[in-house]
Design a protein around this motif. Structure first.
Motif, mmCIF file in Angstrom:
data_model
loop_
_atom_site.group_PDB
_atom_site.id
_atom_site.type_symbol
_atom_site.label_atom_id
_atom_site.label_comp_id
_atom_site.label_asym_id
_atom_site.label_seq_id
_atom_site.Cartn_x
_atom_site.Cartn_y
_atom_site.Cartn_z
ATOM 1 N N GLU A 149 8.731 12.301 42.053
ATOM 2 C CA GLU A 149 9.576 11.127 41.833
ATOM 3 C C GLU A 149 11.003 11.471 42.261
ATOM 4 N N ASN A 168 13.881 9.994 42.269
ATOM 5 C CA ASN A 168 15.048 9.697 41.437
ATOM 6 C C ASN A 168 15.273 10.740 40.345
ATOM 7 N N ARG A 188 9.748 5.290 43.188
ATOM 8 C CA ARG A 188 10.988 5.693 42.517
ATOM 9 C C ARG A 188 12.048 6.136 43.533
#
Length: 285
Positions: free
Chosen positions: A192, A194, A229
């Motif tokens: 992910e 982020n 994300r």
């Protein structure tokens, strides 16, 4: 004696002139032969030029759009059953048949980029079909159906998953590319983004692009953010890495106004009838 010498000289002169004339005629004759040999080649070249011109004329012109283009980018994962990300083969086949029956043209990443940047389309009905993660069933189940209907599709492959159980192999991807499908980036490790530092994001985006560029001798144009994300750093880093487009999991048709590094997609879930699928593609929920 003088007369005899003169007659001999005149004779030699006549022979010399005759020989020169003969040489000239022979030379001209050679030129004629060469011209005859060149004739068919010139005709062949002319035909090739005419054929190329005809091909250009027959090439469909892209259609300028009065309003900003909205492109359905379909999001699939596995073609199987078991959870909300898995679409059974029978349903996928019905979806592709619906697209074919309703006159949709499937796009490559290059064509999709042209659609967004020029606001033109090769057909009034266009769609970009995508698969995330690069599961083996994309090859064993989806690929034969795509070939049956002559459709293009894009697979977002995780670099570190190549050749692992239940994921595509090098040989399978090579075969799919040879048939008109595209392999694009789903980063190196499917993390992910982020949640990563700026430098880690940079490595995932830039590193995977460099890998796919070299592995397939291509310009990797697209990236799909794992699990959808991303943050502001992601958008900037994806562009700096050299991607032309990036897709998210945010729902809806893709528009240039969303940002070329944050395009939306239409999630295809299991259980959709062809009619329900069609409403999603056409933007009517």
């Amino acid at each position: 004696m003088k007369k005899t010498c003169m007659l001999i000289a005149v004779g030699f002169l006549a022979l010399f002139i005759s020989g020169c004339m003969g040489t000239k005629e022979q030379t001209e004759g050679n030129h004629q032969v060469v011209k005859e040999e060149k004739g068919p080649l010139q005709v062949k070249e002319t035909k090739q030029i005419q054929q190329k011109e005809a091909e250009v004329i027959d090439t469909p012109k892209w259609i300028e759009q009065k309003e900003p283009v909205e492109l359905p980018i379909l999001m699939y994962h596995s073609i199987s059953s078991g959870n909300s990300l898995r679409v059974p083969k029978s349903e996928f086949a019905a979806h592709m048949k619906w697209l074919k029956d309703n006159g949709y043209v499937t796009l490559s990443p290059e064509e999709a980029y042209r659609v967004f940047t020029t606001n033109t389309k090769p057909s009034e009905k266009c769609v970009l079909i995508t698969f995330d993660d690069g599961y083996t069933d994309n090859y064993t189940k989806a690929f034969p159906i795509l070939k049956q209907y002559g459709m293009k599709a894009t697979i977002f492959m995780i670099e570190q998953s190549i050749g692992r159980p239940n994921h595509l192999t090098d040989e399978q991807m090579d075969e799919m590319i040879a048939s008109g499908l595209s392999i694009e980036s789903h980063t190196i490790h499917h993390l992910e983004l982020n949640r990563l530092s700026r430098e880690q994001q940079k490595e995932e985006l830039k590193g995977s692009k460099a890998f796919f560029d070299q592995r397939f001798t291509q310009r990797t144009r697209m990236v799909s953010y794992p699990v959808g994300r991303y943050n502001e750093h992601t958008l900037k880093l994806a562009k700096e890495a050299g991607y032309q487009m990036a897709v998210t999991t945010e729902p809806g048709h893709a528009k240039k106004a969303q940002g070329m590094m944050s395009l939306h997609r239409v999630r295809i879930s299991p259980g959709l009838s062809p009619e329900s699928f069609g409403r999603l593609v056409e933007g009517n929920r």
